[in-house]
Design a protein around this motif. Structure first.
Motif, PDB file in Angstrom:
ATOM      1  N   HIS A  85       0.817  -1.215   0.000  1.00 36.52           N
ATOM      2  CA  HIS A  85       0.000   0.000   0.000  1.00 36.52           C
ATOM      3  C   HIS A  85       0.856   1.273   0.000  1.00 36.52           C
ATOM      4  N   LYS A  86       2.099   1.182   0.483  1.00 32.58           N
ATOM      5  CA  LYS A  86       2.955   2.370   0.573  1.00 32.58           C
ATOM      6  C   LYS A  86       4.136   2.340  -0.393  1.00 32.58           C
ATOM      7  N   ASP A  87       4.635   1.155  -0.676  1.00 27.37           N
ATOM      8  CA  ASP A  87       5.898   1.050  -1.394  1.00 27.37           C
ATOM      9  C   ASP A  87       5.767   0.606  -2.847  1.00 27.37           C
ATOM     10  N   ALA A  88       4.572   0.227  -3.278  1.00 26.20           N
ATOM     11  CA  ALA A  88       4.407  -0.333  -4.620  1.00 26.20           C
ATOM     12  C   ALA A  88       4.752   0.680  -5.709  1.00 26.20           C
ATOM     13  N   VAL A  89       5.377   0.178  -6.763  1.00 24.55           N
ATOM     14  CA  VAL A  89       5.681   0.993  -7.940  1.00 24.55           C
ATOM     15  C   VAL A  89       4.624   0.696  -9.008  1.00 24.55           C
ATOM     16  N   PRO A  90       3.972   1.709  -9.595  1.00 22.87           N
ATOM     17  CA  PRO A  90       2.983   1.452 -10.644  1.00 22.87           C
ATOM     18  C   PRO A  90       3.599   0.672 -11.802  1.00 22.87           C
ATOM     19  N   LEU A  91       2.818  -0.180 -12.413  1.00 23.52           N
ATOM     20  CA  LEU A  91       3.325  -1.046 -13.476  1.00 23.52           C
ATOM     21  C   LEU A  91       4.061  -0.281 -14.578  1.00 23.52           C
ATOM     22  N   PRO A  92       3.526   0.831 -15.095  1.00 25.31           N
ATOM     23  CA  PRO A  92       4.245   1.534 -16.174  1.00 25.31           C
ATOM     24  C   PRO A  92       5.616   2.055 -15.748  1.00 25.31           C
ATOM     25  N   ASP A  93       5.830   2.263 -14.437  1.00 29.49           N
ATOM     26  CA  ASP A  93       7.082   2.827 -13.938  1.00 29.49           C
ATOM     27  C   ASP A  93       8.079   1.754 -13.516  1.00 29.49           C
ATOM     28  N   MET A  94       7.680   0.501 -13.546  1.00 26.29           N
ATOM     29  CA  MET A  94       8.565  -0.574 -13.121  1.00 26.29           C
ATOM     30  C   MET A  94       9.648  -0.832 -14.160  1.00 26.29           C
ATOM     31  N   LEU A  95      10.774  -1.407 -13.727  1.00 31.42           N
ATOM     32  CA  LEU A  95      11.831  -1.779 -14.657  1.00 31.42           C
ATOM     33  C   LEU A  95      11.320  -2.865 -15.596  1.00 31.42           C
ATOM     34  N   GLU A  96      11.877  -2.911 -16.780  1.00 32.93           N
ATOM     35  CA  GLU A  96      11.313  -3.776 -17.814  1.00 32.93           C
ATOM     36  C   GLU A  96      11.356  -5.252 -17.446  1.00 32.93           C
ATOM     37  N   VAL A  97      12.435  -5.712 -16.843  1.00 38.76           N
ATOM     38  CA  VAL A  97      12.505  -7.130 -16.500  1.00 38.76           C
ATOM     39  C   VAL A  97      11.469  -7.479 -15.426  1.00 38.76           C
ATOM     40  N   ASP A  98      11.110  -6.520 -14.572  1.00 40.32           N
ATOM     41  CA  ASP A  98      10.068  -6.744 -13.569  1.00 40.32           C
ATOM     42  C   ASP A  98       8.705  -6.870 -14.239  1.00 40.32           C
ATOM     43  N   ARG A  99       8.476  -6.026 -15.222  1.00 42.91           N
ATOM     44  CA  ARG A  99       7.211  -6.129 -15.967  1.00 42.91           C
ATOM     45  C   ARG A  99       7.150  -7.441 -16.743  1.00 42.91           C
ATOM     46  N   TYR A 100       8.304  -7.875 -17.254  1.00 39.27           N
ATOM     47  CA  TYR A 100       8.351  -9.174 -17.929  1.00 39.27           C
ATOM     48  C   TYR A 100       8.009 -10.300 -16.955  1.00 39.27           C
TER      49      TYR A 100
ATOM     50  N   ASP B 163     -10.029 -16.882  -0.498  1.00 37.57           N
ATOM     51  CA  ASP B 163      -9.653 -15.898  -1.507  1.00 37.57           C
ATOM     52  C   ASP B 163      -9.799 -16.481  -2.904  1.00 37.57           C
ATOM     53  N   THR B 164      -9.540 -15.675  -3.899  1.00 42.84           N
ATOM     54  CA  THR B 164      -9.610 -16.110  -5.296  1.00 42.84           C
ATOM     55  C   THR B 164      -8.280 -15.806  -5.969  1.00 42.84           C
ATOM     56  N   TYR B 165      -8.164 -16.138  -7.261  1.00 38.73           N
ATOM     57  CA  TYR B 165      -6.904 -15.929  -7.970  1.00 38.73           C
ATOM     58  C   TYR B 165      -6.550 -14.452  -8.059  1.00 38.73           C
ATOM     59  N   SER B 166      -5.249 -14.175  -8.094  1.00 35.03           N
ATOM     60  CA  SER B 166      -4.776 -12.799  -8.253  1.00 35.03           C
ATOM     61  C   SER B 166      -5.247 -12.236  -9.590  1.00 35.03           C
ATOM     62  N   GLN B 167      -5.535 -10.953  -9.594  1.00 42.81           N
ATOM     63  CA  GLN B 167      -5.981 -10.291 -10.817  1.00 42.81           C
ATOM     64  C   GLN B 167      -4.765  -9.726 -11.556  1.00 42.81           C
ATOM     65  N   LEU B 168      -3.994 -10.624 -12.169  1.00 41.37           N
ATOM     66  CA  LEU B 168      -2.837 -10.195 -12.947  1.00 41.37           C
ATOM     67  C   LEU B 168      -3.285  -9.639 -14.293  1.00 41.37           C
ATOM     68  N   LEU B 169      -2.468  -8.783 -14.856  1.00 43.17           N
ATOM     69  CA  LEU B 169      -2.809  -8.181 -16.133  1.00 43.17           C
ATOM     70  C   LEU B 169      -2.681  -9.195 -17.260  1.00 43.17           C
ATOM     71  N   VAL B 170      -3.241  -8.861 -18.403  1.00 42.77           N
ATOM     72  CA  VAL B 170      -3.130  -9.717 -19.580  1.00 42.77           C
ATOM     73  C   VAL B 170      -1.668  -9.766 -19.994  1.00 42.77           C
ATOM     74  N   PRO B 171      -1.126 -10.960 -20.277  1.00 42.27           N
ATOM     75  CA  PRO B 171       0.286 -11.053 -20.659  1.00 42.27           C
ATOM     76  C   PRO B 171       0.627 -10.165 -21.848  1.00 42.27           C
ATOM     77  N   ASP B 172       1.779  -9.513 -21.773  1.00 45.04           N
ATOM     78  CA  ASP B 172       2.273  -8.640 -22.839  1.00 45.04           C
ATOM     79  C   ASP B 172       3.057  -9.496 -23.823  1.00 45.04           C
ATOM     80  N   ALA B 173       2.477  -9.799 -24.975  1.00 46.15           N
ATOM     81  CA  ALA B 173       3.101 -10.704 -25.941  1.00 46.15           C
ATOM     82  C   ALA B 173       4.447 -10.170 -26.434  1.00 46.15           C
ATOM     83  N   GLY B 174       4.522  -8.867 -26.679  1.00 44.35           N
ATOM     84  CA  GLY B 174       5.764  -8.279 -27.162  1.00 44.35           C
ATOM     85  C   GLY B 174       6.880  -8.385 -26.143  1.00 44.35           C
ATOM     86  N   LEU B 175       6.555  -8.114 -24.888  1.00 43.84           N
ATOM     87  CA  LEU B 175       7.533  -8.191 -23.813  1.00 43.84           C
ATOM     88  C   LEU B 175       8.001  -9.629 -23.608  1.00 43.84           C
TER      89      LEU B 175
END
Length: 415
Positions: free
Chosen positions: A156-171, A283-295
């Motif tokens: 809640h305090k330390d998370a980095v938004p997905l667009p701002d994350m390093l590329e390998v983390d987004r991968y 609980d239920t499954y995590s709501q992960l984003l749709v996989p980025d095919a290009g990445l």
């Protein structure tokens, strides 16, 4: 001993009547049972019950209610020894589940069941159980790393938004989302049993196999290996480290839910550290984003190039010329596409290959040359760098580590 048995198959075949409408009536007292009779979600037994319990239940259900008393059947094979032989005391090849549980723990028995294709007979012996133990240790050790490296992280305090994350983390998150889609697909194959009268299978063993590969190859052999430098050498509150922790948090949340159906106690134990105070089974499954095919495609190729480099490093290691990969420097000749690919990583390319230096040039075919670094070793990050000793106040450190400890810190964009 029971003395009031009418006939064994009649008695067992009528359990839907005296269980679903008798001892467990409250649990099953809902439509359509009032109108068409009791109905179980699933009957599961060995394949011999097609002419036993399954058959007698079907006959009685059709006689009383003109329908089967179950919505689905699951048939499994029998437990046999490692050579596929039926267990018997005379052969001395029996395996007692309680003894395995007492020695190795209930989770190993659960994992053996889940990792075995039960459509045929299920082989078990000490060697097979040893492999299951190895699988369990791989998953558990991966979890320990994930939990340890997010212990000071608050989503809640330390998370980095997905667009701002390093590329390998987004991968890494994209790869987890891709795997989750596969895993949920295997689990949903079971639901086909209950929908519209279709028959399906409970595909647990592909889930176990893919989870093991994810832990050993995607995480252990690549992502977590690359990540260690950033987790251990950058400033605790730095963007680079928080980006990594954000990815690890999401992966942990998703992974615990994948394994909960068959490693229930381990998942619940870990969930107590990262969950919301309730059971993971609420609980239920995590709501992960749709996989980025290009990445995914980009980093799949980068991993292939990294593997080619690692093979050459192993040659030097076997010859005693280098110890860790950080002692090596690499020169690559690449085709235009691969050259542009690695060039896009900038200075971060050496962190991906976990070497102290990487140079590359365009050419026609892939060529890898590895040699020992001539420079001194930084005692903090273990990289061999020309700038080690150039900071008078800290002569045993490289300038990067000095900046991370006493300055503004290094900037990372990709790895």
């Amino acid at each position: 001993k029971s003395t009031d048995i009418l006939e064994v198959w009649f008695d067992s075949g009528s359990t839907f009547q005296h269980v679903l409408r008798g001892s467990h009536k409250d649990a099953y007292d809902r439509a359509p049972f009032h109108d068409v009779g009791p109905e179980a979600d699933l009957y599961l037994e060995g394949h011999d019950q097609h002419r036993g319990w399954f058959h007698s239940s079907l006959l009685l259900g059709c006689a009383l209610y003109d329908r089967a008393p179950y919505r689905g059947l699951l048939t499994h094979g029998f437990a046999t020894d490692g050579q596929g032989r039926k267990m018997s005391k005379s052969l001395g090849n029996t395996v007692v589940p309680q003894e395995v549980t007492d020695k190795l723990g209930a989770e190993i028995v659960r994992l053996w069941v889940a990792s075995t294709d039960y459509s045929g007979d299920l082989n078990i012996d000490e060697k097979i159980l040893a492999r299951v133990v190895d699988t369990y240790r791989r998953v558990r050790n991966t979890l320990k790393f994930l939990l340890a490296n997010t212990s000071d992280f608050d989503i809640h305090k330390d998370a980095v938004p997905l667009p701002d994350m390093l590329e390998v983390d987004r991968y890494a998150i994209s790869r987890a989302a891709q795997l989750q889609a596969d895993i949920v697909g295997h689990y949903n194959a079971a639901r086909q049993v209950f929908e519209g009268g279709h028959f399906g299978v409970y595909e647990f063993h592909p889930v176990v196999a893919k989870l093991q590969i994810f832990c050993s190859e995607d995480l252990g052999a690549f992502y977590l290996d690359v990540l260690k430098d950033r987790l251990y050498t950058t400033a605790p509150q730095s963007h680079a480290r928080r980006s990594a922790q954000t990815a690890l948090w999401h992966i942990t949340q998703a992974m615990l839910r994948w394994m909960a159906p068959f490693l229930s106690f381990t998942a619940e134990e870990a969930w107590a550290m990262v969950g919301d105070g309730k059971s993971i089974f609420a609980d239920t499954y995590s709501q992960l984003l749709v996989p980025d095919a290009g990445l995914l495609a980009k980093w799949t190729r980068i991993r292939e190039l990294r593997e080619a480099v690692n093979k050459e490093i192993e040659v030097l290691r076997s010859q005693g010329q280098v110890g860790s990969s950080l002692q090596a420097q690499v020169q690559l000749t690449l085709n235009a596409t691969d050259h542009a690919l690695l060039q896009s990583l900038g200075e971060d390319v050496r962190f991906v290959f976990i070497t102290s230096a990487v140079q590359f040039a365009a050419g026609e075919a892939l060529s890898v040359h590895v040699s020992p670094s001539p420079h001194s070793k930084c005692e903090r990050c273990w990289h061999y760098r020309a700038d080690v000793g150039q900071v008078a106040a800290h002569p045993q450190l490289c300038q990067r580590c000095d900046s991370n400890l006493h300055g503004v810190g290094e900037s990372r964009s990709f790895a």
